[in-house]
Design a protein around this motif. Sequence first.
Motif, PDB file in Angstrom:
ATOM      1  N   MET A 230       0.851  -1.205   0.000  1.00  0.00           N
ATOM      2  CA  MET A 230       0.000   0.000   0.000  1.00  0.00           C
ATOM      3  C   MET A 230       0.879   1.244   0.000  1.00  0.00           C
ATOM      4  SD  MET A 230      -3.192   1.126   0.177  1.00  0.00           S
ATOM      5  CE  MET A 230      -4.179  -0.197   0.893  1.00  0.00           C
ATOM      6  N   VAL A 231       0.630   2.145  -0.925  1.00  0.00           N
ATOM      7  CA  VAL A 231       1.393   3.395  -1.026  1.00  0.00           C
ATOM      8  C   VAL A 231       0.507   4.547  -0.561  1.00  0.00           C
ATOM      9  CG1 VAL A 231       2.589   4.978  -2.572  1.00  0.00           C
ATOM     10  CG2 VAL A 231       2.770   2.512  -2.951  1.00  0.00           C
ATOM     11  N   ASN A 232       0.985   5.289   0.421  1.00  0.00           N
ATOM     12  CA  ASN A 232       0.245   6.443   0.937  1.00  0.00           C
ATOM     13  C   ASN A 232       0.522   7.672   0.067  1.00  0.00           C
ATOM     14  OD1 ASN A 232      -0.863   5.015   3.102  1.00  0.00           O
ATOM     15  ND2 ASN A 232       0.910   5.429   4.393  1.00  0.00           N
ATOM     16  N   VAL A 233      -0.546   8.323  -0.391  1.00  0.00           N
ATOM     17  CA  VAL A 233      -0.437   9.385  -1.390  1.00  0.00           C
ATOM     18  C   VAL A 233      -1.051  10.680  -0.885  1.00  0.00           C
ATOM     19  CG1 VAL A 233      -1.128  10.083  -3.731  1.00  0.00           C
ATOM     20  CG2 VAL A 233      -0.521   7.698  -3.273  1.00  0.00           C
ATOM     21  N   GLY A 234      -0.406  11.801  -1.258  1.00  0.00           N
ATOM     22  CA  GLY A 234      -0.970  13.130  -1.052  1.00  0.00           C
ATOM     23  C   GLY A 234      -1.068  13.837  -2.387  1.00  0.00           C
ATOM     24  N   VAL A 235      -2.153  14.550  -2.623  1.00  0.00           N
ATOM     25  CA  VAL A 235      -2.372  15.255  -3.882  1.00  0.00           C
ATOM     26  C   VAL A 235      -2.323  16.760  -3.633  1.00  0.00           C
ATOM     27  CG1 VAL A 235      -4.001  15.733  -5.764  1.00  0.00           C
ATOM     28  CG2 VAL A 235      -3.747  13.400  -4.889  1.00  0.00           C
ATOM     29  N   ILE A 236      -1.566  17.460  -4.475  1.00  0.00           N
ATOM     30  CA  ILE A 236      -1.482  18.920  -4.406  1.00  0.00           C
ATOM     31  C   ILE A 236      -2.223  19.503  -5.605  1.00  0.00           C
ATOM     32  CG2 ILE A 236       0.048  20.916  -4.429  1.00  0.00           C
ATOM     33  CD1 ILE A 236       2.226  19.181  -3.196  1.00  0.00           C
ATOM     34  N   GLY A 237      -3.305  20.202  -5.340  1.00  0.00           N
ATOM     35  CA  GLY A 237      -4.088  20.822  -6.403  1.00  0.00           C
ATOM     36  C   GLY A 237      -5.398  20.107  -6.638  1.00  0.00           C
ATOM     37  N   TYR A 238      -6.492  20.809  -6.399  1.00  0.00           N
ATOM     38  CA  TYR A 238      -7.820  20.230  -6.607  1.00  0.00           C
ATOM     39  C   TYR A 238      -8.653  21.164  -7.484  1.00  0.00           C
ATOM     40  CZ  TYR A 238     -11.913  17.342  -5.541  1.00  0.00           C
ATOM     41  OH  TYR A 238     -12.998  16.490  -5.632  1.00  0.00           O
ATOM     42  N   GLY A 239      -8.008  21.670  -8.559  1.00  0.00           N
ATOM     43  CA  GLY A 239      -8.703  22.578  -9.453  1.00  0.00           C
ATOM     44  C   GLY A 239      -9.324  21.850 -10.625  1.00  0.00           C
ATOM     45  N   TYR A 240      -8.740  22.027 -11.821  1.00  0.00           N
ATOM     46  CA  TYR A 240      -9.310  21.452 -13.037  1.00  0.00           C
ATOM     47  C   TYR A 240      -9.113  19.936 -13.125  1.00  0.00           C
ATOM     48  CZ  TYR A 240      -9.666  20.251 -17.989  1.00  0.00           C
ATOM     49  OH  TYR A 240      -9.979  19.634 -19.172  1.00  0.00           O
ATOM     50  N   TRP A 241      -7.885  19.459 -12.932  1.00  0.00           N
ATOM     51  CA  TRP A 241      -7.560  18.053 -13.126  1.00  0.00           C
ATOM     52  C   TRP A 241      -7.444  17.284 -11.816  1.00  0.00           C
ATOM     53  CZ3 TRP A 241      -8.521  15.121 -16.898  1.00  0.00           C
ATOM     54  CH2 TRP A 241      -7.856  13.914 -17.110  1.00  0.00           C
ATOM     55  N   GLY A 242      -7.184  17.994 -10.736  1.00  0.00           N
ATOM     56  CA  GLY A 242      -7.007  17.355  -9.442  1.00  0.00           C
ATOM     57  C   GLY A 242      -8.130  16.426  -9.023  1.00  0.00           C
ATOM     58  N   PRO A 243      -9.403  16.790  -9.228  1.00  0.00           N
ATOM     59  CA  PRO A 243     -10.490  15.887  -8.815  1.00  0.00           C
ATOM     60  C   PRO A 243     -10.415  14.509  -9.456  1.00  0.00           C
ATOM     61  CG  PRO A 243     -11.360  18.076  -9.206  1.00  0.00           C
ATOM     62  CD  PRO A 243      -9.923  18.115  -9.644  1.00  0.00           C
ATOM     63  N   ASN A 244      -9.937  14.440 -10.702  1.00  0.00           N
ATOM     64  CA  ASN A 244      -9.809  13.138 -11.367  1.00  0.00           C
ATOM     65  C   ASN A 244      -8.704  12.299 -10.733  1.00  0.00           C
ATOM     66  OD1 ASN A 244     -11.815  13.672 -13.447  1.00  0.00           O
ATOM     67  ND2 ASN A 244     -10.336  15.118 -14.273  1.00  0.00           N
ATOM     68  N   LEU A 245      -7.612  12.951 -10.377  1.00  0.00           N
ATOM     69  CA  LEU A 245      -6.512  12.238  -9.723  1.00  0.00           C
ATOM     70  C   LEU A 245      -6.923  11.768  -8.331  1.00  0.00           C
ATOM     71  CD1 LEU A 245      -3.724  14.665 -10.888  1.00  0.00           C
ATOM     72  CD2 LEU A 245      -3.764  12.220 -11.404  1.00  0.00           C
ATOM     73  N   VAL A 246      -7.571  12.644  -7.582  1.00  0.00           N
ATOM     74  CA  VAL A 246      -8.023  12.281  -6.240  1.00  0.00           C
ATOM     75  C   VAL A 246      -8.966  11.087  -6.307  1.00  0.00           C
ATOM     76  CG1 VAL A 246      -9.466  13.042  -4.311  1.00  0.00           C
ATOM     77  CG2 VAL A 246      -7.662  14.538  -5.183  1.00  0.00           C
ATOM     78  N   ARG A 247      -9.886  11.117  -7.242  1.00  0.00           N
ATOM     79  CA  ARG A 247     -10.838  10.002  -7.390  1.00  0.00           C
ATOM     80  C   ARG A 247     -10.108   8.686  -7.626  1.00  0.00           C
ATOM     81  NH1 ARG A 247     -12.393   7.931 -12.095  1.00  0.00           N
ATOM     82  NH2 ARG A 247     -11.820   9.819 -13.248  1.00  0.00           N
ATOM     83  N   ASN A 248      -9.137   8.691  -8.510  1.00  0.00           N
ATOM     84  CA  ASN A 248      -8.441   7.449  -8.834  1.00  0.00           C
ATOM     85  C   ASN A 248      -7.600   6.941  -7.672  1.00  0.00           C
ATOM     86  OD1 ASN A 248      -8.493   6.274 -11.783  1.00  0.00           O
ATOM     87  ND2 ASN A 248      -8.767   8.479 -11.992  1.00  0.00           N
ATOM     88  N   TYR A 249      -6.851   7.820  -7.035  1.00  0.00           N
ATOM     89  CA  TYR A 249      -6.005   7.362  -5.934  1.00  0.00           C
ATOM     90  C   TYR A 249      -6.828   6.962  -4.716  1.00  0.00           C
ATOM     91  CZ  TYR A 249      -1.737   8.490  -8.389  1.00  0.00           C
ATOM     92  OH  TYR A 249      -0.716   8.485  -9.298  1.00  0.00           O
ATOM     93  N   GLU A 250      -8.008   7.526  -4.567  1.00  0.00           N
ATOM     94  CA  GLU A 250      -8.876   7.132  -3.460  1.00  0.00           C
ATOM     95  C   GLU A 250      -9.519   5.772  -3.719  1.00  0.00           C
ATOM     96  OE1 GLU A 250     -12.105   6.638  -0.768  1.00  0.00           O
ATOM     97  OE2 GLU A 250     -12.355   6.827  -2.936  1.00  0.00           O
ATOM     98  N   GLN A 251      -9.775   5.454  -4.985  1.00  0.00           N
ATOM     99  CA  GLN A 251     -10.468   4.214  -5.326  1.00  0.00           C
ATOM    100  C   GLN A 251      -9.526   3.027  -5.518  1.00  0.00           C
ATOM    101  OE1 GLN A 251     -12.745   5.169  -8.840  1.00  0.00           O
ATOM    102  NE2 GLN A 251     -14.328   6.270  -7.701  1.00  0.00           N
ATOM    103  N   MET A 252      -8.262   3.280  -5.842  1.00  0.00           N
ATOM    104  CA  MET A 252      -7.348   2.180  -6.138  1.00  0.00           C
ATOM    105  C   MET A 252      -6.977   1.400  -4.884  1.00  0.00           C
ATOM    106  SD  MET A 252      -4.956   4.199  -8.884  1.00  0.00           S
ATOM    107  CE  MET A 252      -3.497   3.396  -8.244  1.00  0.00           C
ATOM    108  N   PRO A 253      -7.060   0.081  -4.917  1.00  0.00           N
ATOM    109  CA  PRO A 253      -6.716  -0.711  -3.727  1.00  0.00           C
ATOM    110  C   PRO A 253      -5.234  -0.666  -3.383  1.00  0.00           C
ATOM    111  CG  PRO A 253      -7.178  -2.140  -5.614  1.00  0.00           C
ATOM    112  CD  PRO A 253      -7.556  -0.759  -6.029  1.00  0.00           C
ATOM    113  N   GLU A 254      -4.388  -0.317  -4.374  1.00  0.00           N
ATOM    114  CA  GLU A 254      -2.944  -0.304  -4.137  1.00  0.00           C
ATOM    115  C   GLU A 254      -2.471   0.989  -3.467  1.00  0.00           C
ATOM    116  OE1 GLU A 254      -4.302  -0.450  -7.120  1.00  0.00           O
ATOM    117  OE2 GLU A 254      -4.057  -2.511  -7.855  1.00  0.00           O
TER     118      GLU A 254
END
Length: 338
Positions: free
Chosen positions: A1-25
């Motif tokens: 399991m890799v712990n992740v932090g996302v910087i930026g929740y503007g135009y593209w950030g929501p898509n990245l957050v969604r994927n990293y939140e949903q991925m089991p890895e």
Amino acid sequence: MVNVGVIGYGYWGPNLVRNYEQMPESNLVACCDLNPDNLKKVKALYPKVEVTQQIDDLLNNPSIDAVVIASSAATHFDLAKKALLAGKHAMVEKPLTLSSDTSRELIDIADKAGCILMVGHLLEYHSAVDYMRGLIDSGELGDIQYLYTQRLNLGQVRTDENALWSLAPHDISIIFYLLGGKEPAEVSARGQSYITEGIEDVVFCSISFKDKTMAHIHVSWLDPHKTRKLTVVGNKKMAVFDDMESSEKIRIYDKGVGVNPDYRTYGEDLTLRFGDITIPSIKMKEPLRAECEHFIQSIQTGQRPRSDGYNGLRVVKVLEAAQKSLKSGGKPVTIAEG
């Protein structure tokens, strides 16, 4: 399991957050954004994710292994540098930085820190682009003579970067991915600012490679059509990738020009070949999910990612040369090696 932090929740950030939140890895630990309204959106959708306006909260958190940077391009270098120096693996949205010098610096820092540095060249992880790469590698298209791309739309106009830096990184990265190790020789670009003074919203960019292969890129925010298309012309067959098609994204054309064995008549030594059009069935996967999974896998295995720092540097070097050509009215600019 890799712990992740996302910087930026503007135009593209929501898509990245969604994927990293949903991925089991992966485990999405925190999200950082300067806009408190954006952080409220994160908290409403993902209550367990920590939110902060302070980047240091992510970088100083020992539980976070990797940082994903989806802020504006002008901030990429400073944020990625801080993340790597803090010992965090870093995935940076395109372009990697705004200069080849700063891109090289990030590569050096990542190597010394033993951290993974990956660039968000999304379309290198597109199933249809992978299929096109397979066509080229198998020799089905023959020797590649030229490629051209169109990335057009009406709207999404930016004032902090021109259409070249905003849109062309996608196409430059695809071209490099499809052509493998071919080295570009020079770039020329012409564009115009019709909407915002000094910000080119239409750009035509041409790349010449050392083996005579050519690539042409057309990007625009000022076009009546929404177009996402790539055409590859080989000496055996031709192929078109149309990302606006819902299912039939690739068409292979058995067309070409051959030499007539009968040379008795002047001017009739060339023949045109018109064969079948093939539409392959391609199992599609969300490119962003594939890209995010690749980042996590690279961290877990220690293997260099497909779109690594050197990949990002190659793209930035072309963008730099194209920008210089733009400012000189289209004068060709040689791409420095190394």
